[in-house]
Design a protein around this motif. Structure first.
Motif, PDB file in Angstrom:
ATOM      1  N   LEU A  42      -7.785  -4.405 -15.225  1.00 53.56           N
ATOM      2  CA  LEU A  42      -8.017  -4.002 -13.842  1.00 53.56           C
ATOM      3  C   LEU A  42      -6.708  -4.058 -13.060  1.00 53.56           C
ATOM      4  N   ALA A  43      -6.363  -2.960 -12.426  1.00 54.84           N
ATOM      5  CA  ALA A  43      -5.171  -2.880 -11.591  1.00 54.84           C
ATOM      6  C   ALA A  43      -5.540  -2.126 -10.320  1.00 54.84           C
ATOM      7  N   LEU A  44      -4.550  -1.774  -9.520  1.00 55.08           N
ATOM      8  CA  LEU A  44      -4.790  -1.193  -8.206  1.00 55.08           C
ATOM      9  C   LEU A  44      -3.923   0.032  -7.987  1.00 55.08           C
ATOM     10  N   PRO A  45      -4.336   0.931  -7.092  1.00 58.70           N
ATOM     11  CA  PRO A  45      -3.444   2.025  -6.694  1.00 58.70           C
ATOM     12  C   PRO A  45      -2.540   1.589  -5.552  1.00 58.70           C
ATOM     13  N   ALA A  46      -1.411   2.253  -5.410  1.00 64.67           N
ATOM     14  CA  ALA A  46      -0.546   2.101  -4.236  1.00 64.67           C
ATOM     15  C   ALA A  46      -0.107   3.510  -3.877  1.00 64.67           C
ATOM     16  N   GLY A  47      -0.965   4.220  -3.182  1.00 63.50           N
ATOM     17  CA  GLY A  47      -0.752   5.642  -2.986  1.00 63.50           C
ATOM     18  C   GLY A  47      -1.305   6.422  -4.176  1.00 63.50           C
ATOM     19  N   ARG A  48      -0.990   7.702  -4.225  1.00 66.87           N
ATOM     20  CA  ARG A  48      -1.572   8.586  -5.240  1.00 66.87           C
ATOM     21  C   ARG A  48      -0.918   8.471  -6.603  1.00 66.87           C
ATOM     22  N   THR A  49       0.309   7.949  -6.671  1.00 64.06           N
ATOM     23  CA  THR A  49       1.040   8.011  -7.937  1.00 64.06           C
ATOM     24  C   THR A  49       1.495   6.659  -8.473  1.00 64.06           C
ATOM     25  N   VAL A  50       1.169   5.574  -7.806  1.00 65.15           N
ATOM     26  CA  VAL A  50       1.675   4.270  -8.232  1.00 65.15           C
ATOM     27  C   VAL A  50       0.534   3.363  -8.673  1.00 65.15           C
ATOM     28  N   VAL A  51       0.647   2.849  -9.895  1.00 65.42           N
ATOM     29  CA  VAL A  51      -0.247   1.808 -10.397  1.00 65.42           C
ATOM     30  C   VAL A  51       0.365   0.474  -9.981  1.00 65.42           C
TER      31      VAL A  51
ATOM     32  N   GLU B 280       0.823  -1.206   0.000  1.00 65.46           N
ATOM     33  CA  GLU B 280       0.000   0.000   0.000  1.00 65.46           C
ATOM     34  C   GLU B 280       0.859   1.259   0.000  1.00 65.46           C
ATOM     35  N   GLY B 281       2.055   1.157   0.565  1.00 68.79           N
ATOM     36  CA  GLY B 281       2.944   2.316   0.654  1.00 68.79           C
ATOM     37  C   GLY B 281       3.596   2.720  -0.648  1.00 68.79           C
ATOM     38  N   GLY B 282       3.412   1.922  -1.730  1.00 68.73           N
ATOM     39  CA  GLY B 282       3.933   2.349  -3.028  1.00 68.73           C
ATOM     40  C   GLY B 282       4.826   1.350  -3.743  1.00 68.73           C
ATOM     41  N   ILE B 283       4.772   0.064  -3.354  1.00 66.68           N
ATOM     42  CA  ILE B 283       5.661  -0.975  -3.903  1.00 66.68           C
ATOM     43  C   ILE B 283       7.113  -0.539  -3.698  1.00 66.68           C
TER      44      ILE B 283
END
Length: 378
Positions: free
Chosen positions: A344-353, A179-182
């Protein structure tokens, strides 16, 4: 509360098979989120479906006080598959429960209260696990949460060394922050955490709820670094869609921990699904497959960024846990991937797919994802 909504209209999912999901209007979507890594084998996997049906016809549930063959099999399987000598297994229903148990076990085994966690970490949404979770948006509405948690910068060895002392019960780390951005940890950082906790008599806890079960190229991400924790937590893909979590502990934790339990700990149907999932992952070497296809996906994404001058800052991750940091914002990109490319993909923070596809995807699926990203970001 609902899931992803695009243009104020939810995508209603009706069925799934392998790496594909199908909406109620018949649209096919390539699922590169796998419901946050839950569908490790893809949707409606025949081995898991068969195991569920057979067990449900025999015994749906009996409490953990009574030995049940399918549950005992899962205990033994997880103990065998766990890294190092972590052979004690406690089952629950979710990742946040697994982390709550890890907190309780560490505090009772050490007789200490302080826990060190990292900034940008995500460890769950119940009040205990929320205390370990960094972002205020998750916990502020529910404060006060459990106390005694100190946060340090992820990856900063000096800051970690300053925080760990003789009052520390445990250090909680994700080998790769999801969740923190990979954000992958270096081997050196994980080894430093191991050294510091051993010296202080504290427990090292690896949250492998998202990274585990073969996703990063090994059955457990910590195996890539060669570092064995005292407690390892798992969930998400462990039963391929049925709710199951596990807290795996070294002997010194299990021997020193106080009593803990749960009514629905290790239900037979869920255990049957988990046994079938783990057997398939091991027998088909899906960790190795994830490493190969994940390397292909990452390489192709990086090539597309360079060839098409895409607005991407970085492609990072390990195996089939891949993050693409974009300049335009993740939610906007995800919306167009779903509506225009049926990906279909997911967010990891505001800037990471975030890409967490089923471990069974092939290179052709990776190609489709790369093409979709190229089309959207161009």
């Amino acid at each position: 509360m609902s899931g992803f909504v695009f243009n104020e209209k939810p995508i209603a999912i009706e069925s799934g098979e392998g790496p594909y999901l199908y909406s109620d209007d018949g649209t096919e979507y390539l699922d590169f989120g796998a419901s946050y890594a839950v569908a490790a084998l893809g949707h409606s996997h025949p081995a898991v479906t068969s195991a569920i049906q057979e067990q449900a016809a025999k015994l749906t549930y009996v409490q953990a006080s009574y030995p049940v063959e399918v549950r005992t099999e899962l205990y033994e399987k997880l103990a065998t598959l766990a890294p190092g000598d972590i052979s004690n297994v406690w089952l629950c229903n979710s990742g946040t429960e697994a982390n709550e148990a890890a907190m309780k076990f560490a505090r009772s085994a050490t007789g200490r209260q302080k826990i060190v966690a990292t900034k940008r970490a995500f460890h769950g949404r119940t009040l205990g696990s929320l205390a370990l979770t960094w972002k205020q948006k998750y916990k502020k509405p529910y404060e006060p949460v459990a106390g005694g948690v100190e946060f340090v910068s992820y990856g900063d060895e000096a800051e970690l060394a300053e925080a760990v002392d003789d009052e520390t019960a445990a250090v909680f780390l994700e080998p790769i922050q999801g969740e923190g951005g990979i954000n992958p940890a270096t081997t050196e950082y994980l080894q430093t955490a191991r050294d510091l906790t051993e010296e202080a008599g504290a427990a090292l806890v690896f949250d492998e709820i998202q990274t585990g079960i073969g996703r990063t190229g090994s059955l457990w991400a910590c195996e890539n670094a060669g570092v064995v924790p005292d407690i390892l937590t798992s969930a998400k893909g462990i039963a391929n869609g049925l709710p199951l979590g596990a807290t795996l502990c070294a002997d010194w934790i299990a021997d020193g921990a106080a009593s803990h339990g749960s009514t629905f700990s290790g239900g037979p149907v869920v255990c049957a699904a988990a046994n079938a999932t783990l057997d398939t992952i091991v027998e088909e070497d899906l960790p190795g497959h994830a490493a190969a296809v994940g390397d292909y996906l990452t390489t192709e994404l990086e090539a597309a960024v360079e060839d098409h001058d895409l607005p991407v800052r970085e492609v990072r991750g390990d195996g089939l846990m891949v993050g693409v940091e974009v300049k335009r914002g993740a939610n906007r990109t995800l919306k167009h991937l779903a509506l225009s490319e049926q990906l279909l993909a997911l967010p990891a923070g505001r800037t990471v797919v975030r890409f967490l596809p089923p471990l069974v995807i092939e290179e052709e699926h990776a190609d489709r994802a790369v093409d979709a990203m190229t089309n959207v970001l161009s």
